[in-house]
Design an enzyme around this catalytic site. Structure first.
Site, PDB file in Angstrom:
ATOM      1  N   GLU A 116       0.414  -0.992   0.129  1.00 22.90           N
ATOM      2  CA  GLU A 116      -0.255  -0.606   0.114  1.00 22.90           C
ATOM      3  C   GLU A 116       0.846   1.381  -0.026  1.00 22.90           C
ATOM      4  OE1 GLU A 116      -2.287  -0.427   3.252  1.00 22.90           O
ATOM      5  OE2 GLU A 116      -3.961  -1.899   2.155  1.00 22.90           O
ATOM      6  N   GLU A 125       7.404 -21.799   7.894  1.00 23.95           N
ATOM      7  CA  GLU A 125       7.642 -21.112   7.971  1.00 23.95           C
ATOM      8  C   GLU A 125       8.979 -21.754   9.422  1.00 23.95           C
ATOM      9  OE1 GLU A 125       4.801 -20.524  12.302  1.00 23.95           O
ATOM     10  OE2 GLU A 125       4.111 -19.894  10.709  1.00 23.95           O
TER      11      GLU A 125
END
Length: 272
Positions: A81, A112
């Site tokens: 953004e 992960e």
């Protein structure tokens, strides 16, 4: 250790499956109300991290986020953004998550748990000493994040983190840890809820204050935003006319089309 961490502690609420929809919504909202107060306690830590990031970015450095699951997705969203909001290059703020871009929509098994992969991912971007790295992990135990922070710190790169437990391995690996302890989740262990909200608030604070410090906001306006749709074009026209009230909407739009941003349009309009 995992079972006794704050993010894994038992919900304050019992028998969720017997609550009405109204009861569920009210109780979730009551828990959510506590999050901004937890973030407030961490402002000194966030301030210290932001000040160091700004120093490096003013010298040409970049900001990287790494995380897994919800934490990784939040970093990717915040990074994505920045270009449309502030008109910065797409490679100035970079979000990476365990499992790669495909993990944004669908979890990648065991991604992960690899402590080496984050550094491999970061090296593809030729990360260096001018850059900053923020690890995001609600639990503070994610190997992908710990390994990335450790390698980055060993390489002289500024490291920070956002975690929701105290005394975590992720915080120990970061030079500038941010610890936001929001307490037990409404659904036990569901860290996409309060912990995710806390991380999102912290990321808002970090990226917004960094961009303001880099001069990407004038007054309270995002004068370098990308005008990618009708709403944003109309917002830009209003901003130009606020600075140059003698212009018509058509004249303001013509300046924007000619100069590409509110900042440039206003500067050109003042010179004409």
């Amino acid at each position: 250790m995992l079972s006794t961490s704050t993010t894994e502690s038992t919900s304050r609420y019992e028998n969720l499956d017997q609550m009405s929809v109204r009861e569920l919504l009210i109780n979730i909202n009551n828990e959510d109300k506590t999050v901004p107060y937890a973030v407030e306690k961490a402002i000194p830590q966030i301030e210290a991290l932001v000040e160091q990031i700004v120093i490096r970015m003013k010298q040409g450095g970049r900001l990287f986020y790494i995380g897994a699951g919800t934490s990784g997705r939040l970093g990717v969203v915040d990074a994505s953004e920045c270009p449309p909001t502030y008109g910065v290059p797409f490679d100035l703020v970079i979000g990476l998550m365990a499992g790669g871009d495909q993990a944004i929509r669908r979890a990648v098994e065991n991604a992960e748990d690899d402590p080496e992969q984050a550094w491999i991912d970061l090296k593809e971007y030729e990360i260096d000493e001018l850059d900053s790295l923020v690890g995001i992990a609600a639990s503070g135990r994610t190997p992908y994040v710990i390994g990335g922070l450790q390698k980055a710190r060993e390489s002289g790169i500024l490291t920070g983190c956002i975690v929701c437990n105290t005394g975590s391995a992720v915080a120990a690996a970061a030079e500038y840890p941010v610890e936001i302890v929001v307490g037990p989740e409404f659904v036990t262990g569901s860290t996409r809820m309060k912990s995710g909200t806390a991380q999102k608030l912290a990321l808002n604070m970090i990226s917004t204050s960094v961009m303001i410090q880099l001069g990407r906001v004038k007054g309270n306006k995002m004068v370098d935003m990308q005008m990618t749709n009708y709403k944003l074009v109309q917002r830009a026209i209003r901003m130009v006319r606020e600075e140059l009230p003698h212009l018509t909407s058509e004249e303001a739009q013509a300046l924007l089309e000619a100069h590409g941003s509110v900042r440039n349009a206003v500067e050109a309009g003042r010179k004409s």
